[in-house]
Design an enzyme around this catalytic site. Sequence first.
Site, PDB file in Angstrom:
ATOM      1  N   ASN A   1      47.062  52.542  25.899  1.00 32.41           N
ATOM      2  CA  ASN A   1      46.353  51.370  25.355  1.00 32.41           C
ATOM      3  C   ASN A   1      46.460  50.270  26.399  1.00 32.41           C
ATOM      4  OD1 ASN A   1      45.309  49.277  23.818  1.00 32.41           O
ATOM      5  ND2 ASN A   1      47.280  48.866  22.825  1.00 32.41           N
TER       6      ASN A   1
ATOM      7  N   LYS B   1      45.058  47.373  26.538  1.00 29.30           N
ATOM      8  CA  LYS B   1      44.971  45.979  26.075  1.00 29.30           C
ATOM      9  C   LYS B   1      43.967  45.213  26.959  1.00 29.30           C
ATOM     10  CE  LYS B   1      49.719  46.466  24.653  1.00 29.30           C
ATOM     11  NZ  LYS B   1      50.868  45.816  24.050  1.00 29.30           N
TER      12      LYS B   1
ATOM     13  N   HIS C   1      45.744  47.492  15.564  1.00 25.32           N
ATOM     14  CA  HIS C   1      46.904  47.247  16.432  1.00 25.32           C
ATOM     15  C   HIS C   1      47.590  45.955  15.969  1.00 25.32           C
ATOM     16  CE1 HIS C   1      49.315  46.373  19.979  1.00 25.32           C
ATOM     17  NE2 HIS C   1      49.196  47.656  20.275  1.00 25.32           N
TER      18      HIS C   1
ATOM     19  N   GLU D   1      48.727  43.541  17.518  1.00 24.94           N
ATOM     20  CA  GLU D   1      48.242  42.317  18.174  1.00 24.94           C
ATOM     21  C   GLU D   1      46.960  41.825  17.502  1.00 24.94           C
ATOM     22  OE1 GLU D   1      48.250  43.902  22.152  1.00 24.94           O
ATOM     23  OE2 GLU D   1      50.434  43.975  22.093  1.00 24.94           O
TER      24      GLU D   1
ATOM     25  N   GLU E   1      54.087  51.846  15.163  1.00 23.44           N
ATOM     26  CA  GLU E   1      54.532  50.945  16.220  1.00 23.44           C
ATOM     27  C   GLU E   1      55.354  49.814  15.610  1.00 23.44           C
ATOM     28  OE1 GLU E   1      51.753  51.460  19.841  1.00 23.44           O
ATOM     29  OE2 GLU E   1      51.060  49.776  18.659  1.00 23.44           O
TER      30      GLU E   1
ATOM     31  N   GLY F   1      56.143  46.086  23.878  1.00 25.63           N
ATOM     32  CA  GLY F   1      56.168  45.236  25.060  1.00 25.63           C
ATOM     33  C   GLY F   1      57.482  44.489  25.243  1.00 25.63           C
TER      34      GLY F   1
ATOM     35  N   SER G   1      57.267  50.500  23.815  1.00 22.59           N
ATOM     36  CA  SER G   1      58.053  50.656  25.041  1.00 22.59           C
ATOM     37  C   SER G   1      58.331  52.118  25.397  1.00 22.59           C
ATOM     38  CB  SER G   1      59.356  49.854  24.942  1.00 22.59           C
ATOM     39  OG  SER G   1      59.078  48.485  24.725  1.00 22.59           O
TER      40      SER G   1
HETATM   41  C1  PEP Z   1      51.022  49.219  22.558  1.00 19.66           C
HETATM   42  O1  PEP Z   1      50.290  48.481  23.184  1.00 19.66           O
HETATM   43  O2  PEP Z   1      50.557  49.801  21.575  1.00 19.66           O
HETATM   44  C2  PEP Z   1      52.400  49.406  22.996  1.00 19.66           C
HETATM   45  C3  PEP Z   1      53.173  50.231  22.332  1.00 19.66           C
HETATM   46  O3  PEP Z   1      52.807  48.708  24.111  1.00 19.66           O
HETATM   47  P1  PEP Z   1      54.126  49.014  25.022  1.00 19.66           P
HETATM   48  O4  PEP Z   1      54.124  50.491  25.290  1.00 19.66           O
HETATM   49  O5  PEP Z   1      53.914  48.202  26.250  1.00 19.66           O
HETATM   50  O6  PEP Z   1      55.318  48.593  24.219  1.00 19.66           O
END
Ligand code: PEP
Length: 252
Positions: free
Chosen positions: A10, A12, A96, A98, A168, A174, A214
């Site tokens: 992803n 972003k 998501h 975000e 998630e 992140g 992460s």
């Molecule tokens: C994500 O954007 O869905 C995500 C899990 O980001 P990261 O792997 O950077 O934590």
Amino acid sequence: MSRKPIIAGNWKMNKTVKEAHEFVEAVKDKVPAPEIVDSVIAAPFLALDRLVADAKGSDLKIAAENVHFENSGAYTGEVSPVMLEDLGVQYVVIGHSERRAMFAETDETVNKKVHASFAHHLVPIVCVGETLDEREGGRWQAVVKNQVTKAFAGVPADQATAVVVAYEPIWAIGTGKTASSEQANEVCHFIRETITALYDLATAEQVRIQYGGSVKPANIGELLAQSDIDGALVGGASLQPESFLALVDAAK
Ligand code: PEP
């Protein structure tokens, strides 16, 4: 029941069209066969046309990071499922954290987007997960159950099996903090139980559940070894070709 792993990057709001194109050129002929692993890149809308053309004939699949639930109309700045289907996009990330936190995505709009995706042959990757407060307050089950139940509302069993759920935990996105493999599996198992209650065990056993937060080449092996984790949704570590390839290779 063995489910085919699905690893989705992803991106972003990262990469110009040129950078996205260079990435896809670097990885498209190196991803594992689609019978073994589904390898997906979710990219910004602007790059999708180019990336679908770049990935054509390869085993890399292209996803959008969002979609509107209406086919067309007065929704300035939005992109419809008709437009994504027309481009040849195959997957779409929905809900998501975000988008839930910053762009007013709700469980209701997530559900509408799931229905709109199926109407246009897009496979939805539905994101769910709790905040740190909700986890520490002992409310993660209620939060995740509610998100899953609302996302699947009105979805028939034959479509439900195709939904990809991405668990998630918001506190792990992140931040460099990964849920332990056991913690992640506990929630993914709970999601499968929730889907079993909504449909039946046979349906729930076909649904692929990813972990996201992460994930990197160093920890993906342990996560994928868990009973209910069928893949990963990866932000930061999907931005470099070598790292994305290491992630999809780990799922072989
Ligand atoms: C994500 O954007 O869905 C995500 C899990 O980001 P990261 O792997 O950077 O934590």
